[in-house]
Design a protein around this motif. Structure first.
Motif, mmCIF file in Angstrom:
data_model
loop_
_atom_site.group_PDB
_atom_site.id
_atom_site.type_symbol
_atom_site.label_atom_id
_atom_site.label_comp_id
_atom_site.label_asym_id
_atom_site.label_seq_id
_atom_site.Cartn_x
_atom_site.Cartn_y
_atom_site.Cartn_z
ATOM 1 N N GLN A 476 0.858 -1.348 -0.046
ATOM 2 C CA GLN A 476 -0.143 0.020 0.124
ATOM 3 C C GLN A 476 0.859 1.315 -0.165
ATOM 4 N N HIS A 477 0.210 2.475 -0.715
ATOM 5 C CA HIS A 477 0.941 3.686 -0.435
ATOM 6 C C HIS A 477 0.327 4.468 0.649
ATOM 7 N N VAL A 478 1.278 4.769 1.839
ATOM 8 C CA VAL A 478 0.785 5.412 3.049
ATOM 9 C C VAL A 478 1.585 6.778 3.027
ATOM 10 N N PRO A 479 0.669 7.760 3.454
ATOM 11 C CA PRO A 479 1.214 8.960 3.611
ATOM 12 C C PRO A 479 1.761 8.949 5.179
ATOM 13 N N ILE A 480 2.744 9.541 5.309
ATOM 14 C CA ILE A 480 3.440 9.917 6.654
ATOM 15 C C ILE A 480 3.693 11.446 6.871
ATOM 16 N N TRP A 481 3.102 12.060 7.838
ATOM 17 C CA TRP A 481 3.451 13.369 7.997
ATOM 18 C C TRP A 481 4.361 13.614 9.144
ATOM 19 N N PHE A 482 5.286 14.579 9.028
ATOM 20 C CA PHE A 482 6.372 14.775 10.189
ATOM 21 C C PHE A 482 6.732 16.091 10.167
ATOM 22 N N THR A 483 7.337 16.723 11.137
ATOM 23 C CA THR A 483 7.799 18.025 11.420
ATOM 24 C C THR A 483 9.320 17.845 11.886
ATOM 25 N N ARG A 522 7.660 15.969 0.106
ATOM 26 C CA ARG A 522 7.512 17.262 -0.166
ATOM 27 C C ARG A 522 7.201 18.101 1.176
ATOM 28 N N GLN A 523 7.430 19.516 1.127
ATOM 29 C CA GLN A 523 7.269 20.149 2.136
ATOM 30 C C GLN A 523 5.531 20.675 2.359
ATOM 31 N N VAL A 524 5.059 20.546 2.905
ATOM 32 C CA VAL A 524 3.519 20.777 3.051
ATOM 33 C C VAL A 524 3.182 21.941 4.229
ATOM 34 N N GLY A 525 4.145 22.503 4.886
ATOM 35 C CA GLY A 525 3.868 23.458 5.924
ATOM 36 C C GLY A 525 5.293 24.056 6.107
ATOM 37 N N ILE A 526 5.294 25.065 6.906
ATOM 38 C CA ILE A 526 6.668 25.789 7.315
ATOM 39 C C ILE A 526 7.760 24.645 7.977
ATOM 40 N N LYS A 527 7.478 23.761 8.763
ATOM 41 C CA LYS A 527 8.338 22.688 9.215
ATOM 42 C C LYS A 527 7.774 21.535 8.858
ATOM 43 N N ASP A 528 6.854 21.323 8.133
ATOM 44 C CA ASP A 528 6.160 20.076 7.971
ATOM 45 C C ASP A 528 6.119 19.461 6.598
ATOM 46 N N TYR A 529 6.150 18.143 6.670
ATOM 47 C CA TYR A 529 6.804 17.202 5.555
ATOM 48 C C TYR A 529 5.783 16.155 5.296
ATOM 49 N N GLN A 530 5.406 15.933 4.013
ATOM 50 C CA GLN A 530 4.763 14.680 3.821
ATOM 51 C C GLN A 530 5.736 13.748 2.850
ATOM 52 N N ILE A 531 5.805 12.418 3.383
ATOM 53 C CA ILE A 531 6.617 11.202 2.614
ATOM 54 C C ILE A 531 5.421 10.381 2.370
ATOM 55 N N ASN A 532 5.536 9.526 1.244
ATOM 56 C CA ASN A 532 4.532 8.601 0.991
ATOM 57 C C ASN A 532 5.490 7.282 0.776
ATOM 58 N N VAL A 533 5.086 6.363 1.713
ATOM 59 C CA VAL A 533 5.958 5.262 2.004
ATOM 60 C C VAL A 533 5.092 4.015 1.007
ATOM 61 N N VAL A 534 5.607 3.057 0.565
ATOM 62 C CA VAL A 534 5.098 1.798 0.144
ATOM 63 C C VAL A 534 5.341 0.631 1.129
ATOM 64 N N THR A 535 4.347 0.150 1.688
ATOM 65 C CA THR A 535 4.549 -0.909 2.637
ATOM 66 C C THR A 535 5.114 -2.113 1.791
ATOM 67 N N PRO A 536 5.777 -3.191 2.521
ATOM 68 C CA PRO A 536 5.943 -4.198 2.028
ATOM 69 C C PRO A 536 5.247 -5.103 1.104
ATOM 70 N N ASN A 537 5.377 -5.566 0.098
ATOM 71 C CA ASN A 537 4.735 -6.261 -0.822
ATOM 72 C C ASN A 537 4.212 -7.572 -0.378
ATOM 73 N N ASN A 538 4.616 -8.156 0.418
ATOM 74 C CA ASN A 538 4.158 -9.315 0.973
ATOM 75 C C ASN A 538 4.693 -9.701 2.259
ATOM 76 N N ALA A 539 4.051 -10.981 2.930
ATOM 77 C CA ALA A 539 4.371 -11.249 4.354
ATOM 78 C C ALA A 539 5.568 -12.188 4.454
ATOM 79 N N LYS A 540 6.293 -12.424 3.387
ATOM 80 C CA LYS A 540 7.514 -12.862 3.459
ATOM 81 C C LYS A 540 8.643 -11.815 3.929
#
Ligand SMILES: *[C@@H]1O[C@H](CO)[C@@H](O)[C@H](O)[C@H]1NC(C)=O
Ligand SMILES: *[C@@H]1O[C@H](CO)[C@@H](O)[C@H](O)[C@H]1NC(C)=O
Ligand SMILES: *[C@@H]1O[C@H](CO)[C@@H](O)[C@H](O)[C@H]1NC(C)=O
Ligand SMILES: *[C@@H]1O[C@H](CO)[C@@H](O)[C@H](O)[C@H]1NC(C)=O
Ligand SMILES: *[C@@H]1O[C@H](CO)[C@@H](O)[C@H](O)[C@H]1NC(C)=O
Length: 566
Positions: A476-483, A522-540
């Protein structure tokens, strides 16, 4: 993250951002130089408790940030009473038939407090694994506990002060004492080996896997009278097979067919690495960043004691120098070869802990002797950090020392805040506090790697999350926001996913770190960022269950968040 929680998050994020903007307008932005941490002795030790009542022989972090700790029921009376005036009546106990003291506790990281728990039967030198629902499933032990399975479910709210172990007598077919467990892609766990137990079985049993299956490799690597192949180092390879290292060599094993897929060559010095030689091992970070390439897996085995060390210590009270070598092998290679590296400090009974930034902490243990009662000398008080991506020859860095020796039966586990919890050490048959070398140790410490120094606060990401826990799927493609307070180098941000492991006897079962593929940072606020991660493809790649997600910026990790993958 489901659709609704994502949009809630976005809403929360926008509101929070406006708030931050107001804050920053008042205080002005602060600028800092982005610099990577430099070399030199680092890390800091804190004493968390001067007495947790038992000796931390086994430890497991749960997804409610509590750590389940236990030693053995036949140590005699511990220094903490069982809850509610309970006593354990056990005619089979080798020490006390009536014991009103606890041999297991729950440590709450947030409040730094201990709560006694009750185990009925002997859990000494046992194994375990977290199951996909977050419960600790513990297997085996000694004496009346050797075929028992015990379950501890993480508890919160009203039950959090009373929940306790549940025992399932006779749940194992074979006795499991010094076995190794691993969680499997289908959510079951495999229990491998143990003293005089040259086979494996599964928990829970299924119709097609309800027996114990023989594993001749454990006979081949066994040294009579010495062992040297107990608590084998087991890792789930990215192809779904198990890498099993025992004594001085390894196999790649297809547990579904009971077939050895590959024999790895002997580690070049030929010296034993498993109990009682007691080196340690980790699966190095699995890098999923290049999505179009096959994932490679590497294993690092460090320390232990040379051949003959155990008999020398046990029968002649002569304590030989521990091994100062590590062997590293790319287990996915068609023609895998060991590369040997030299540690700055020789070490037996060390623990290897994978840190959120992918570095490996080598901690605890001794410079002479072996595992087993009274067999160690010369504690190694300085941990060492290993940086797997540095060039060969510049990977190790010695850290600041602890005042407390952590000998046989000591432990270390990673916490979600990036600290490493360190406990245990009892090389004696009983709790012995005086008149012995290395008295029974009841103190609990935390080692804070230098990435926690406040001088790196300007680099430190903080994950912005409202929900305490997320559930995600595979691929899955999952956004994570951080500062981040200071300047961000967007090329040096990564997201790692760390499985909480079961630690005992210098090995952490299920220890696993994945570096996730990410895109559109990408930067989405003064000190805030969004990164989209791809979760592992499978349970192995990542068996189902709870993991800690960390955003890492220039090797400085955020505090993690718990995420459940299923
Ligand atoms: C723990 O040890 C202390 C100091 O030795 C002692 O006073 C106390 O009674 C002990 N507690 C238990 C429950 O054994
Ligand atoms: C003692 O062990 C025996 C055999 O292992 C078992 O049948 C019995 O129930 C045990 N007794 C207790 C009190 O645990
Ligand atoms: C691995 O080695 C064993 C003997 O030690 C041998 O019987 C087996 O055929 C080998 N398997 C492979 C896949 O090379
Ligand atoms: C070491 O001591 C044990 C127990 O005393 C004994 O059984 C064993 O034979 C001895 N081993 C050697 C190699 O001397
Ligand atoms: C260790 O403790 C046990 C149980 O209390 C005691 O019998 C034994 O004498 C102690 N050993 C030493 C060396 O003090």
């Amino acid at each position: 993250m489901k659709g609704t929680s994502s949009s809630n998050n976005i809403l929360f994020f926008i509101v929070r951002n406006i708030f931050l903007l107001l804050l920053l307008t008042c205080h002005g932005a602060n600028f800092a130089f982005a610099a990577a941490p430099v070399g030199g002795r680092g890390g800091k030790w804190d004493l968390l408790s001067s007495n947790i009542g038992i000796t931390a022989m086994h430890m497991q972090l749960l997804n409610n940030d509590r750590v389940v700790i236990y030693d053995r029921t036949d140590f005699g009376a511990s220094n903490i009473s069982l809850p509610y005036g309970k006593c354990r009546y056990d005619q089979n106990d080798t020490s006390l038939k009536v014991d009103c003291s606890a041999h297991s506790v729950e440590y709450d990281v947030a409040s730094n407090t201990i709560r006694p728990l009750m185990v009925q039967t002997d859990v000494w030198c046992s194994s375990g694994s977290i199951s996909p629902d977050g419960s600790l499933v513990q297997t085996g032990g000694f004496n009346d506990g050797e075929k028992v399975v015990r379950v501890f479910k993480p508890c919160n709210g009203a039950t959090s002060a009373i929940c306790d172990w549940q025992e399932i007598p006779g749940a194992l077919i074979q006795r499991r004492w010094y076995a190794t467990n691993h969680i499997l892609p289908d959510g079951r766990q495999i229990v491998i080996g143990g003293r005089r137990t040259f086979n494996y079985e599964f928990i829970p049993k299924t119709s097609w896997a309800h027996n114990a299956y023989s594993l001749p490799f454990l006979v081949q690597t066994h040294v009579p009278g010495v062992e040297n192949n107990l608590y084998p180092f087991v890792f789930l390879n990215v192809d779904g097979n198990l890498f099993i290292f025992a004594n001085n060599r390894a196999i790649l094993f297809d547990y579904t067919k009971n077939v050895v897929v590959k024999n790895y060559s002997e580690i070049p010095d030929g010296d034993p690495r498993n109990y009682p030689s007691t080196g340690s091992a980790v699966l190095l970070p699995l890098n999923l960043q290049a999505q179009d390439q096959e994932v490679e897996a590497e294993v690092l085995v460090c320390g232990g004691a040379p051949k003959g060390s155990f008999i020398s210590a046990q029968n002649h009270s002569t304590f030989l120098g521990a091994l100062n070598t590590c062997g590293r092998v790319r287990i996915t290679d068609p023609d895998p070869k060991w590369t040997m590296e030299t540690m700055p400090l020789a070490r037996t009974m060390g623990d290897m802990v994978t840190l959120p930034n992918g570095h490996v902490l080598i901690i605890n243990g001794a410079a002479k002797g072996t595992g087993g009662w009274e067999n160690g000398r010369d504690p190694v008080l300085e941990p060492v950090i290993y940086r797997p991506d540095n060039p060969l020859g510049s990977r190790f860095e010695v850290q600041n020392s602890s005042p407390i020796p952590r000998m046989y039966h000591s432990t270390a586990v990673l916490l979600r805040d990036g600290r490493v919890l360190v406990g245990g050490s009892n090389p004696h048959v009983y709790y012995n506090f005086t008149g012995v070398n290395f008295p029974t140790e009841l103190r609990l410490e935390a080692f804070s790697p230098s990435y926690l120094d406040s001088s790196f606060d300007y680099l430190r990401p903080q994950i912005i999350s409202r929900a305490p826990q997320y559930t995600i799927g595979y691929g899955q493609h999952v956004p994570i926001w951080f500062t981040v307070p200071g300047v961000v180098d967007t090329n040096l941000v990564k997201v790692t996913m760390v499985a909480p492991g079961f630690n005992t006897h210098s090995f952490t079962m299920n220890q696993r770190l994945l570096v996730l593929a990410s895109e559109n940072m990408r930067q989405v606020g003064i000190k805030d960022y969004q990164i989209n991660v791809v979760t592992p493809n499978n349970a192995k790649l990542a068996p189902p269950g709870y993991y800690m997600f960390f955003v890492v910026h220039q090797t400085i990790p955020s505090v993690g968040i718990w995420v459940k993958i299923q």
